[in-house]
Design an enzyme around this catalytic site. Structure first.
Site, PDB file in Angstrom:
ATOM      1  N   TYR A 101      75.442  -0.498-113.018  1.00 31.11           N
ATOM      2  CA  TYR A 101      74.560  -1.442-113.730  1.00 31.11           C
ATOM      3  C   TYR A 101      73.199  -1.523-113.021  1.00 31.11           C
ATOM      4  O   TYR A 101      72.147  -1.441-113.669  1.00 31.11           O
ATOM      5  CB  TYR A 101      75.237  -2.822-113.775  1.00 31.11           C
ATOM      6  CG  TYR A 101      74.469  -3.878-114.521  1.00 31.11           C
ATOM      7  CD1 TYR A 101      74.397  -3.868-115.910  1.00 31.11           C
ATOM      8  CD2 TYR A 101      73.819  -4.916-113.839  1.00 31.11           C
ATOM      9  CE1 TYR A 101      73.700  -4.842-116.609  1.00 31.11           C
ATOM     10  CE2 TYR A 101      73.122  -5.906-114.525  1.00 31.11           C
ATOM     11  CZ  TYR A 101      73.064  -5.871-115.909  1.00 31.11           C
ATOM     12  OH  TYR A 101      72.375  -6.842-116.595  1.00 31.11           O
TER      13      TYR A 101
ATOM     14  N   LYS B  40      69.575  -0.378-114.779  1.00 32.82           N
ATOM     15  CA  LYS B  40      68.445  -1.299-114.977  1.00 32.82           C
ATOM     16  C   LYS B  40      67.233  -0.889-114.128  1.00 32.82           C
ATOM     17  O   LYS B  40      66.086  -1.073-114.556  1.00 32.82           O
ATOM     18  CB  LYS B  40      68.877  -2.741-114.661  1.00 32.82           C
ATOM     19  CG  LYS B  40      69.939  -3.299-115.621  1.00 32.82           C
ATOM     20  CD  LYS B  40      69.432  -3.405-117.061  1.00 32.82           C
ATOM     21  CE  LYS B  40      70.397  -4.141-117.971  1.00 32.82           C
ATOM     22  NZ  LYS B  40      69.949  -4.225-119.357  1.00 32.82           N
TER      23      LYS B  40
HETATM   24  N1  LIG Z   1      74.077 -12.540-119.123  1.00 33.61           N
HETATM   25  C1  LIG Z   1      73.402 -12.410-117.998  1.00 33.61           C
HETATM   26  O1  LIG Z   1      73.606 -13.172-117.047  1.00 33.61           O
HETATM   27  C2  LIG Z   1      72.341 -11.345-117.876  1.00 33.61           C
HETATM   28  C3  LIG Z   1      71.588 -11.319-116.687  1.00 33.61           C
HETATM   29  C4  LIG Z   1      70.579 -10.354-116.562  1.00 33.61           C
HETATM   30  C5  LIG Z   1      70.356  -9.446-117.582  1.00 33.61           C
HETATM   31  N2  LIG Z   1      71.127  -9.501-118.714  1.00 33.61           N
HETATM   32  C6  LIG Z   1      70.831  -8.519-119.750  1.00 33.61           C
HETATM   33  O2  LIG Z   1      70.591  -9.199-120.978  1.00 33.61           O
HETATM   34  C7  LIG Z   1      70.958  -8.365-122.088  1.00 33.61           C
HETATM   35  C8  LIG Z   1      71.829  -9.145-123.054  1.00 33.61           C
HETATM   36  O3  LIG Z   1      73.021  -9.482-122.369  1.00 33.61           O
HETATM   37  P1  LIG Z   1      73.986 -10.662-122.853  1.00 33.61           P
HETATM   38  O4  LIG Z   1      74.298 -11.450-121.653  1.00 33.61           O
HETATM   39  O5  LIG Z   1      73.447 -11.310-124.054  1.00 33.61           O
HETATM   40  O6  LIG Z   1      75.295  -9.804-123.194  1.00 33.61           O
HETATM   41  P2  LIG Z   1      76.463 -10.029-124.249  1.00 33.61           P
HETATM   42  O7  LIG Z   1      76.582 -11.442-124.665  1.00 33.61           O
HETATM   43  O8  LIG Z   1      77.643  -9.354-123.638  1.00 33.61           O
HETATM   44  O9  LIG Z   1      75.958  -9.196-125.509  1.00 33.61           O
HETATM   45  C9  LIG Z   1      75.789  -7.807-125.399  1.00 33.61           C
HETATM   46  C10 LIG Z   1      75.235  -7.262-126.696  1.00 33.61           C
HETATM   47  O10 LIG Z   1      75.152  -5.817-126.555  1.00 33.61           O
HETATM   48  C11 LIG Z   1      75.804  -5.215-127.654  1.00 33.61           C
HETATM   49  N3  LIG Z   1      76.484  -3.981-127.256  1.00 33.61           N
HETATM   50  C12 LIG Z   1      77.344  -3.811-126.223  1.00 33.61           C
HETATM   51  N4  LIG Z   1      77.858  -2.568-126.252  1.00 33.61           N
HETATM   52  C13 LIG Z   1      77.296  -1.947-127.332  1.00 33.61           C
HETATM   53  C14 LIG Z   1      77.431  -0.664-127.899  1.00 33.61           C
HETATM   54  N5  LIG Z   1      78.265   0.260-127.386  1.00 33.61           N
HETATM   55  N6  LIG Z   1      76.718  -0.368-129.002  1.00 33.61           N
HETATM   56  C15 LIG Z   1      75.910  -1.298-129.578  1.00 33.61           C
HETATM   57  N7  LIG Z   1      75.738  -2.530-129.081  1.00 33.61           N
HETATM   58  C16 LIG Z   1      76.433  -2.846-127.967  1.00 33.61           C
HETATM   59  C17 LIG Z   1      76.846  -6.216-128.140  1.00 33.61           C
HETATM   60  O11 LIG Z   1      77.071  -6.022-129.550  1.00 33.61           O
HETATM   61  P3  LIG Z   1      78.458  -5.509-130.195  1.00 33.61           P
HETATM   62  O12 LIG Z   1      79.554  -5.934-129.286  1.00 33.61           O
HETATM   63  O13 LIG Z   1      78.463  -6.156-131.546  1.00 33.61           O
HETATM   64  O14 LIG Z   1      78.286  -4.020-130.278  1.00 33.61           O
HETATM   65  C18 LIG Z   1      76.149  -7.553-127.889  1.00 33.61           C
HETATM   66  O15 LIG Z   1      75.394  -7.935-129.015  1.00 33.61           O
HETATM   67  C19 LIG Z   1      71.636  -7.137-121.484  1.00 33.61           C
HETATM   68  O16 LIG Z   1      70.742  -6.056-121.437  1.00 33.61           O
HETATM   69  C20 LIG Z   1      71.985  -7.587-120.079  1.00 33.61           C
HETATM   70  O17 LIG Z   1      72.079  -6.522-119.185  1.00 33.61           O
HETATM   71  C21 LIG Z   1      72.105 -10.424-118.886  1.00 33.61           C
END
Ligand SMILES: NC(=O)c1ccc[n+]([C@@H]2O[C@H](COP(=O)([O-])OP(=O)(O)OC[C@H]3O[C@@H](n4cnc5c(N)ncnc54)[C@H](OP(=O)(O)O)[C@@H]3O)[C@@H](O)[C@H]2O)c1
Length: 252
Positions: free
Chosen positions: A154, A158
């Site tokens: 990861y 990133k």
């Molecule tokens: N949550 C945190 O604490 C955090 C911190 C720093 C950065 N981020 C970044 O923020 C962004 C959003 O994360 P989040 O926390 O909102 O994650 P999340 O709730 O797990 O949602 C992930 C999204 O990515 C999509 N996804 C995953 N695998 C996929 C695939 N194979 N094909 C198409 N779509 C896919 C999922 O859609 P489907 O399952 O419908 O495909 C879902 O809509 C990410 O880039 C993450 O790295 C998150």
């Protein structure tokens, strides 16, 4: 008319971004494996263009095919602006190097890094022949610049995304283009990704207890707060291409 293309709009941060953009009367194209019915309903109530494309971003051929169709559909409407959010991401595999399985390693890099590169390339290529302004927002992480034991894949994906953003922005500046590309680090948010993190093991992820504590002490950011801060900033028009923005800078 402005259009937004959002990967991973089915839940978490992507869902919150889509909902806020619809409130701003911006048409939304959502891309993920599953569709979020609430977003569809909200867009319909506002009388806004909305379309969902089912796509597994881990499959390169599917990415090419689906995004060619999306780009064709949007550019033929001659939009003033396209906001492209490369937001979809996965944290897995969570494990120490030496214990990693090949398939989740490849899947992570495909979704977190290769898909955003291919999609951005396609949109900037299509934009060359049009008057449409393209603004790319690559959702990154603090893990891009800080090594976290158990998250080597990861962190690497990133870090790669940050470098891609900075390099593409330099190239656009050299071309005197108005297109902008930024990275955005959203902070630790209360989403499914954090559930996945908390369900890992201490052997695989040294900081597990700290992340469980974030949830217990209610320290996780709500995705709608993060999305609102990001969209307000984007709409202000003050973004500096090539910059990696942190949520804390935008919440001040
Ligand atoms: N949550 C945190 O604490 C955090 C911190 C720093 C950065 N981020 C970044 O923020 C962004 C959003 O994360 P989040 O926390 O909102 O994650 P999340 O709730 O797990 O949602 C992930 C999204 O990515 C999509 N996804 C995953 N695998 C996929 C695939 N194979 N094909 C198409 N779509 C896919 C999922 O859609 P489907 O399952 O419908 O495909 C879902 O809509 C990410 O880039 C993450 O790295 C998150």
């Amino acid at each position: 008319m402005k259009y937004a293309v959002i990967t991973g709009a089915s839940k978490g941060l992507g869902e919150a971004i889509a909902k806020r953009l619809i409130q701003e009367q911006i048409a939304v194209v959502s891309v993920s494996r599953f569709e979020n019915e609430e977003i569809k309903k909200l867009a319909w109530e506002k009388g806004l263009f909305y379309q969902h494309y089912s796509c597994n971003l881990a499959l390169e051929e599917e990415v090419q095919e689906v995004f060619m169709e999306i780009a064709h559909c949007i550019f033929q409407k001659n939009p003033t602006e396209i906001l492209l959010f490369n937001n979809a991401g996965v944290i897995e595999p969570i494990d120490m190097v030496g214990h990693l399985d090949q398939t989740p390693v490849i899947r992570n890099i495909q979704i977190n890094l290769i898909a955003p590169i291919l999609i951005t390339n396609l949109f900037l290529s299509k934009a060359q022949l049009t008057e449409t302004l393209v603004q790319v927002i690559n959702v990154t992480s603090g893990a891009a610049v800080r090594s976290i034991e158990g998250w080597s894949v990861y962190c690497s994906s990133k870090a790669g995304l940050n470098m891609f953003t900075q390099t593409a922005a330099l190239e656009q500046a050299e071309l005197n283009s108005n297109h902008k590309i930024i990275a955005f680090s959203p902070g630790v948010m209360d989403t499914k990704m954090q559930e996945t993190i908390r369900s890992s093991t201490k052997d695989a992820f040294k900081d597990l207890e700290q992340f469980k504590e974030y949830k217990e002490k209610d320290l996780l950011l709500k995705p709608d707060i993060v999305a609102n801060a990001l969209i307000e900033f984007l709409l202000s028009g003050n973004l500096e291409s090539g910059k990696v923005y942190q949520i804390n800078d935008l919440l001040k």
